[in-house]
Every structure is written in C-alpha cells, then in structure tokens.
Design an enzyme around this catalytic site. Structure first.
Site, PDB file in Angstrom:
ATOM      1  N   LYS A 126      11.459 -86.278 -20.346  1.00  0.00           N
ATOM      2  CA  LYS A 126      10.456 -86.940 -21.026  1.00  0.00           C
ATOM      3  C   LYS A 126       9.960 -86.189 -22.210  1.00  0.00           C
ATOM      4  O   LYS A 126       9.683 -86.803 -23.560  1.00  0.00           O
ATOM      5  CB  LYS A 126       9.155 -87.413 -20.090  1.00  0.00           C
ATOM      6  CG  LYS A 126       8.060 -87.763 -20.657  1.00  0.00           C
ATOM      7  CD  LYS A 126       6.751 -87.515 -19.896  1.00  0.00           C
ATOM      8  CE  LYS A 126       6.140 -86.101 -19.615  1.00  0.00           C
ATOM      9  NZ  LYS A 126       4.802 -86.021 -20.363  1.00  0.00           N
ATOM     10  N   ASN A 127       9.622 -84.973 -21.992  1.00  0.00           N
ATOM     11  CA  ASN A 127       9.067 -84.299 -23.073  1.00  0.00           C
ATOM     12  C   ASN A 127       9.838 -83.884 -24.217  1.00  0.00           C
ATOM     13  O   ASN A 127       9.293 -83.712 -25.424  1.00  0.00           O
ATOM     14  CB  ASN A 127       8.224 -82.760 -22.635  1.00  0.00           C
ATOM     15  CG  ASN A 127       6.993 -83.122 -21.604  1.00  0.00           C
ATOM     16  OD1 ASN A 127       6.637 -84.264 -22.044  1.00  0.00           O
ATOM     17  ND2 ASN A 127       6.613 -82.182 -21.112  1.00  0.00           N
TER      18      ASN A 127
ATOM     19  N   CYS B 202      -8.008 -84.044 -22.714  1.00  0.00           N
ATOM     20  CA  CYS B 202      -7.120 -84.918 -21.679  1.00  0.00           C
ATOM     21  C   CYS B 202      -7.718 -84.233 -20.140  1.00  0.00           C
ATOM     22  O   CYS B 202      -8.346 -83.109 -20.323  1.00  0.00           O
ATOM     23  CB  CYS B 202      -5.860 -84.808 -21.689  1.00  0.00           C
ATOM     24  SG  CYS B 202      -4.899 -83.300 -21.407  1.00  0.00           S
TER      25      CYS B 202
ATOM     26  N   ARG C  23      -7.295 -79.339 -25.050  1.00  0.00           N
ATOM     27  CA  ARG C  23      -5.903 -79.507 -25.946  1.00  0.00           C
ATOM     28  C   ARG C  23      -6.271 -80.034 -27.429  1.00  0.00           C
ATOM     29  O   ARG C  23      -6.050 -80.959 -27.774  1.00  0.00           O
ATOM     30  CB  ARG C  23      -4.998 -80.617 -25.347  1.00  0.00           C
ATOM     31  CG  ARG C  23      -4.588 -79.993 -23.765  1.00  0.00           C
ATOM     32  CD  ARG C  23      -3.805 -80.910 -23.101  1.00  0.00           C
ATOM     33  NE  ARG C  23      -2.383 -80.895 -23.596  1.00  0.00           N
ATOM     34  CZ  ARG C  23      -1.372 -81.669 -23.005  1.00  0.00           C
ATOM     35  NH1 ARG C  23      -1.704 -82.880 -22.365  1.00  0.00           N
ATOM     36  NH2 ARG C  23      -0.292 -81.664 -23.438  1.00  0.00           N
TER      37      ARG C  23
ATOM     38  N   ASP D 158       4.128 -77.129 -15.896  1.00  0.00           N
ATOM     39  CA  ASP D 158       4.404 -78.335 -15.598  1.00  0.00           C
ATOM     40  C   ASP D 158       4.867 -78.369 -14.373  1.00  0.00           C
ATOM     41  O   ASP D 158       5.312 -79.475 -13.428  1.00  0.00           O
ATOM     42  CB  ASP D 158       5.326 -79.253 -16.520  1.00  0.00           C
ATOM     43  CG  ASP D 158       4.725 -79.475 -17.825  1.00  0.00           C
ATOM     44  OD1 ASP D 158       3.373 -79.506 -17.820  1.00  0.00           O
ATOM     45  OD2 ASP D 158       5.556 -79.656 -18.710  1.00  0.00           O
TER      46      ASP D 158
ATOM     47  N   ARG E  66       4.357 -92.528 -15.604  1.00  0.00           N
ATOM     48  CA  ARG E  66       4.624 -91.731 -16.971  1.00  0.00           C
ATOM     49  C   ARG E  66       5.765 -90.697 -17.122  1.00  0.00           C
ATOM     50  O   ARG E  66       6.138 -90.711 -18.316  1.00  0.00           O
ATOM     51  CB  ARG E  66       3.208 -91.087 -17.374  1.00  0.00           C
ATOM     52  CG  ARG E  66       1.803 -91.730 -17.457  1.00  0.00           C
ATOM     53  CD  ARG E  66       0.623 -90.898 -18.035  1.00  0.00           C
ATOM     54  NE  ARG E  66       1.175 -90.481 -19.662  1.00  0.00           N
ATOM     55  CZ  ARG E  66       0.245 -89.563 -20.042  1.00  0.00           C
ATOM     56  NH1 ARG E  66      -0.811 -89.210 -19.405  1.00  0.00           N
ATOM     57  NH2 ARG E  66       0.931 -89.222 -21.183  1.00  0.00           N
TER      58      ARG E  66
HETATM   59  N1  EPU Z   1      -3.253 -75.557 -28.078  1.00  0.00           N
HETATM   60  C1  EPU Z   1      -4.290 -75.291 -28.994  1.00  0.00           C
HETATM   61  N2  EPU Z   1      -4.113 -75.675 -30.451  1.00  0.00           N
HETATM   62  C2  EPU Z   1      -3.026 -76.410 -30.749  1.00  0.00           C
HETATM   63  C3  EPU Z   1      -1.972 -76.717 -29.672  1.00  0.00           C
HETATM   64  C4  EPU Z   1      -2.178 -76.254 -28.701  1.00  0.00           C
HETATM   65  O1  EPU Z   1      -5.233 -74.596 -28.602  1.00  0.00           O
HETATM   66  O2  EPU Z   1      -3.006 -77.035 -31.850  1.00  0.00           O
HETATM   67  C5  EPU Z   1      -3.367 -74.757 -26.893  1.00  0.00           C
HETATM   68  C6  EPU Z   1      -3.260 -76.040 -25.834  1.00  0.00           C
HETATM   69  O3  EPU Z   1      -4.644 -76.579 -25.732  1.00  0.00           O
HETATM   70  C7  EPU Z   1      -2.535 -75.271 -24.641  1.00  0.00           C
HETATM   71  C8  EPU Z   1      -1.506 -74.346 -25.295  1.00  0.00           C
HETATM   72  O4  EPU Z   1      -2.086 -74.106 -26.522  1.00  0.00           O
HETATM   73  O5  EPU Z   1      -3.642 -74.267 -23.880  1.00  0.00           O
HETATM   74  C9  EPU Z   1      -0.247 -74.795 -25.000  1.00  0.00           C
HETATM   75  O6  EPU Z   1      -0.070 -76.117 -25.538  1.00  0.00           O
HETATM   76  P1  EPU Z   1       1.225 -76.608 -25.911  1.00  0.00           P
HETATM   77  O7  EPU Z   1       0.893 -77.319 -27.399  1.00  0.00           O
HETATM   78  O8  EPU Z   1       2.393 -75.543 -25.814  1.00  0.00           O
HETATM   79  O9  EPU Z   1       1.360 -78.062 -24.965  1.00  0.00           O
HETATM   80  P2  EPU Z   1       1.653 -79.519 -25.709  1.00  0.00           P
HETATM   81  O10 EPU Z   1       2.611 -79.468 -26.711  1.00  0.00           O
HETATM   82  O11 EPU Z   1       0.244 -80.282 -25.954  1.00  0.00           O
HETATM   83  C10 EPU Z   1       3.641 -79.756 -23.944  1.00  0.00           C
HETATM   84  C11 EPU Z   1       4.048 -80.739 -23.030  1.00  0.00           C
HETATM   85  C12 EPU Z   1       3.069 -80.624 -21.711  1.00  0.00           C
HETATM   86  C13 EPU Z   1       3.351 -78.945 -21.359  1.00  0.00           C
HETATM   87  C14 EPU Z   1       3.206 -78.176 -22.349  1.00  0.00           C
HETATM   88  C15 EPU Z   1       3.394 -76.631 -21.981  1.00  0.00           C
HETATM   89  C16 EPU Z   1       4.615 -82.973 -24.292  1.00  0.00           C
HETATM   90  C17 EPU Z   1       4.490 -84.217 -24.362  1.00  0.00           C
HETATM   91  N3  EPU Z   1       3.636 -82.245 -23.304  1.00  0.00           N
HETATM   92  O12 EPU Z   1       2.363 -80.119 -24.349  1.00  0.00           O
HETATM   93  O13 EPU Z   1       3.653 -81.438 -20.659  1.00  0.00           O
HETATM   94  O14 EPU Z   1       2.262 -78.643 -20.215  1.00  0.00           O
HETATM   95  O15 EPU Z   1       4.075 -78.611 -23.500  1.00  0.00           O
HETATM   96  O16 EPU Z   1       4.624 -76.331 -21.791  1.00  0.00           O
HETATM   97  O17 EPU Z   1       5.686 -82.244 -24.446  1.00  0.00           O
HETATM   98  C18 EPU Z   1       3.337 -82.928 -18.949  1.00  0.00           C
HETATM   99  O18 EPU Z   1       4.431 -83.160 -19.120  1.00  0.00           O
HETATM  100  O19 EPU Z   1       2.714 -83.160 -17.856  1.00  0.00           O
HETATM  101  C19 EPU Z   1       2.739 -82.021 -19.845  1.00  0.00           C
HETATM  102  C20 EPU Z   1       1.573 -82.009 -19.793  1.00  0.00           C
END
Ligand code: EPU
Length: 419
Positions: free
Chosen positions: A22-23, A116, A121, A306, A398
């Site tokens: 998915k991701n 969320c 986030r 995850d 989802r």
């Molecule tokens: N963060 C910030 N600022 C930013 C971006 C991220 O502070 O601009 C923080 C986040 O709040 C978090 C940390 O950095 O505390 C890591 O977040 P990351 O950006 O790596 O996560 P993401 O890209 O928002 C993706 C997956 C998540 C998964 C995370 C970590 C997708 C659509 N989502 O989220 O998947 O948990 O990476 O591996 O790719 C799920 O599938 O259930 C899910 C939540």
C-alpha cells in the site's frame, strides 16, 4: 458499518499470497502526474486508500483504469492543480501530489493534511524540501500555495531526521528539476527503492535509493512505463505474526525475506521458525507459547512502527514480560486498551508498553482507530477463546487486501458482517 467476527483457537495452515505494498502503491500512483504518457502498475493492491487516491488523481486530470491486479494511469494533461481539503484530509499520502503538480505546472494549491489518530504528523520537512528546490510557499486558509514559475532547481537537502513521506516527496519533485539534487539522511525503506525503480523506468536518473544519500539528476521529461509494486512487507509481517500467535505453518508467497529482517530477528528470539524459500517466506509457529521479547521501533532497517501493534498482540499471550518502545509516532498505542478488554495485561508508560503475557485472551467486542491497530485485534481474536467482533472495519479496508479471505483460506474462523 461492517464488522469482522473472529472465533479463535484455529491454527493457520497453508499459504497466503502477499499483495503489493500500500505505502509504495500510493506514491507510485502519484508519479502519473509527472508524465503525459501512460504509467501501468502491476501487483497493484485494490484498497480503500488506492481507490480514494484514484479519486483525487481523477480530479487533477488523470484517467485511472483497473484490470485485475494492474492499474493504468494516464494524465495527458492536468485538469487542475488544486487538491481540495476533502480529497486530502482523509489520507495523508494525498499530500504528495504537491511536488509533482509544482514540477509539471509551476504552481499548485494543496490542502494541508492535518493531524491523525497516531500523532500530529506535520509536513514541515516536505515543505522545507520543496523550498530548497526553489518553490515559494505560502500557507493560507489551511492550504499550501506553492509557486516555481521557472521550474524547480536541484539542491542539497539535509533532512534533520528520517521521514519516509518527505524523502519520497522530494524525489517526486526533484526528478524534473534543473540540475542535481542530493538528499542526505534520506529514508531507506524498500518503498523508497521501489519509487526510485519506477521513476528510473520512466526515464528519471535516481541513484543511491536504499542508502541514506540519494542523488537525483534532473531530466527534462519523463515517459510512460510499466512497473510491478514491491510486495507489502507490513502485510507480510502481519501474517507472520498471526501464524506465530495463533499457531500453525504458512508460506507467505512472494514475501521478500530481506525486507523484514528486524521482525525475523525478534520473532526468532521469541521462538518462531522462519525460512527464506524460493517462493517467499515460511513461518512455523513454535508449537508452544512464544517467549516474551523486547522491541523498539526504528526507521528501516529497524523494526517498523507499522508492525508494532501486531507484535504487541503476539506478546500479549507470550510467556514472560516484554517491553515495547514506540519511537516514531507519539500516540500509537491505541490498540492497547482494546487488547486489555480481551484480558491482556499492558502497562502504558509514555512511549513504552510493558506487556505481561497471559495464558489466554478472551473474545470481546473491540474497536480500533487506525489500520495497524485494527489488524492487531484480528490477531488477538485468532488466539482468543470465544468470539471477537472488530468494529470500524473501514480502517482495515484501507490497507489489507482480502484480509478475511486470506485468513479463512488458512483455516481461520473469520467472517465479515455486513450492516
Ligand atoms: N514528521 C515530521 N515532519 C514531517 C514529516 C514527518 O515531524 O514533515 C515526523 C512524523 O510526525 C513522524 C516521523 O516524522 O513522527 C516519521 O514520519 P514519516 O514521514 O516517516 O511517516 P509518513 O511518511 O507520514 C509513512 C507511512 C506510515 C508509516 C511511516 C513510518 C505512508 C502513506 N505512510 O508515513 O504508514 O508508519 O511512514 O514508516 O507511506 C500505515 O501504513 O499504517 C502508516 C501509518
């Protein structure tokens, strides 16, 4: 609202075919915005999230056609460079259209995704990366208004901490920038490598993906391509933990061994047997209770956040005391109170959950607030005595393709109750 009923006590036997991730799929779909030619994605999971993103891409001018496990996206021209609140707020990955819209159109207006259930986030790293690439960004009325009228320009971007989404977003924007971009402290998840492979098939020049330094040499245009989505390592880990918890032996067909080594390490320590085979990964439950094992989530190649909820479900019935530390998201233990309603003993202390394994859980009506939390309740239900009913199934839809069918195919007593 549909619910899922599980009657526990049946070991799992047989095989599960692992779907595309998915991701990864969500970011690959967004890549359609970077070319006026067709992008075909195979091993494409059919999920609520991929359908939802199709809706946003349609709004932006893409046609999206599905044929069995493949999806063809075609954005011959952009119909709009605005992603409205209603199409972004429900799914954070939608925000990643901003960079490609900017690269293709010189300006874009995209709603902020908002918080969320699992944490605040923010998207500050995404915006800083786009600014480094020369975008002028203003925030107004909950929208990001971005301009790069003369196009994006390659830059050196040093991420202060690892972010999967910001790394992907920077890649999606920089492929069409003028000159070279270097991403330092980039995320190393297999989904990043998958995105780089797809972009390269489209004519981009991305190297180093999978390491913490990624080099992107900007090109003038991208073309159409066909790309197979990487198998879902989180789905793989989920079924592996389901087998280790409920008992039995299952082949996870198409699973990629090296994408889950942190999980295999913890599961082996707990007593499950795992084997890399030609067709995937075989999981053999220990035949006894798992041994309690500590775990801490980390960016890849560490233990994935995850898979934390699913691991916790396994530890609820393990022998001994396990300390689980969540270091990625600040509020990702919402499954714990629900597991406790099934008889689990969990003590929450900030970002640590101390789980004292019990001999058995008992079925109960439970509710979850996010995707991975919901599936941890399914795992608990598979081993619990009696019946567990999991509400708010839309969370599961989802991200898990054919969840009930895959588990029922291995002997689980599970069904969806339509309301
Ligand atoms: N963060 C910030 N600022 C930013 C971006 C991220 O502070 O601009 C923080 C986040 O709040 C978090 C940390 O950095 O505390 C890591 O977040 P990351 O950006 O790596 O996560 P993401 O890209 O928002 C993706 C997956 C998540 C998964 C995370 C970590 C997708 C659509 N989502 O989220 O998947 O948990 O990476 O591996 O790719 C799920 O599938 O259930 C899910 C939540």
């Amino acid at each position: 609202m549909d619910s899922i009923k599980v009657r526990g006590g049946h070991p799992l036997k047989g095989e599960v075919i692992i779907s595309g991730a998915k991701n990864s799929a969500l970011k690959l779909m967004v890549a359609t915005l970077l070319t006026d030619e067709k992008l075909t994605l195979t091993r494409m999971p059919d999920l609520a999230d991929t359908r939802f993103l199709s809706g946003l891409l349609n709004h932006l001018g893409a046609t999206v056609e599905r044929d069995a496990a493949s999806m063809t996206l075609h954005t011959a021209r952009l119909a709009s460079a605005e992603a409205p609140y209603d199409l972004v707020r429900k799914m954070r990955a939608s925000f990643n259209v901003l960079g490609p819209l900017l690269a293709r159109n010189g300006q874009a207006r995209v709603s902020l995704p908002g918080g969320c259930a699992i944490g605040a986030r923010p998207v500050d790293l995404h915006l800083k990366a786009l600014e480094a690439l020369g975008a002028k960004i203003e925030l107004s009325d909950g929208y990001v208004e971005a301009k790069a009228e003369k196009g994006l320009i390659g830059a050196q971007i040093d991420f202060p901490f690892v972010s999967v989404g910001a790394t992907e977003h920077a890649m999606l924007a920089a492929v069409l920038a003028k000159g070279d971009t270097v991403l330092e402290n980039a995320a190393r998840e297999p989904e990043i490598q998958d995105l780089a492979d797809c972009l390269n098939a489209m004519g981009a020049k991305v190297s180093g993906a999978g390491s913490s330094t990624i080099l992107i040499e900007g090109v003038d245009r991208l073309r159409g391509a066909e790309h197979a989505v990487v198998p879902d390592r989180i789905e793989t880990g989920t079924y592996a933990l389901a087998v280790a918890t409920a008992g039995g032996e299952v082949l996870l067909r198409d699973a990629v061994w090296k994408h889950n080594t942190a999980l295999w390490d913890r599961m082996s320590a707990a007593g499950a047997a795992l084997k890399a085979e030609k067709d995937g990964v075989r999981v053999i439950a220990s035949g006894d209770r798992l041994a309690a094992t500590d775990m801490e989530t980390r960016p890849y190649p560490g233990f994935p956040t995850d898979e934390q909820a699913q691991f916790m479900a396994a530890m609820c019935v393990a022998d001994g005391r396990s300390v689980i530390r969540e270091t990625i998201f600040e509020n990702r233990f919402m499954h714990a109170p629900e597991l406790m309603r099934m008889g689990a003993k969990i003590d929450l202390r900030g970002n640590e959950a101390i789980v004292t394994g019990v001999e058995s859980l008992r079925g109960a009506p439970v509710m979850a607030t996010d995707l991975r939390a919901s599936v941890s309740l399914v795992i608990a239900g598979l081993v619990a005595a009696g019946e567990t009913t999991i509400g708010r199934v839309y969370h599961l839809d989802r991200g898990f393709e054919h969840l009930e069918a895959k588990l029922a195919g291995c002997g689980a007593d599970i069904e969806r109750i339509k309301e």
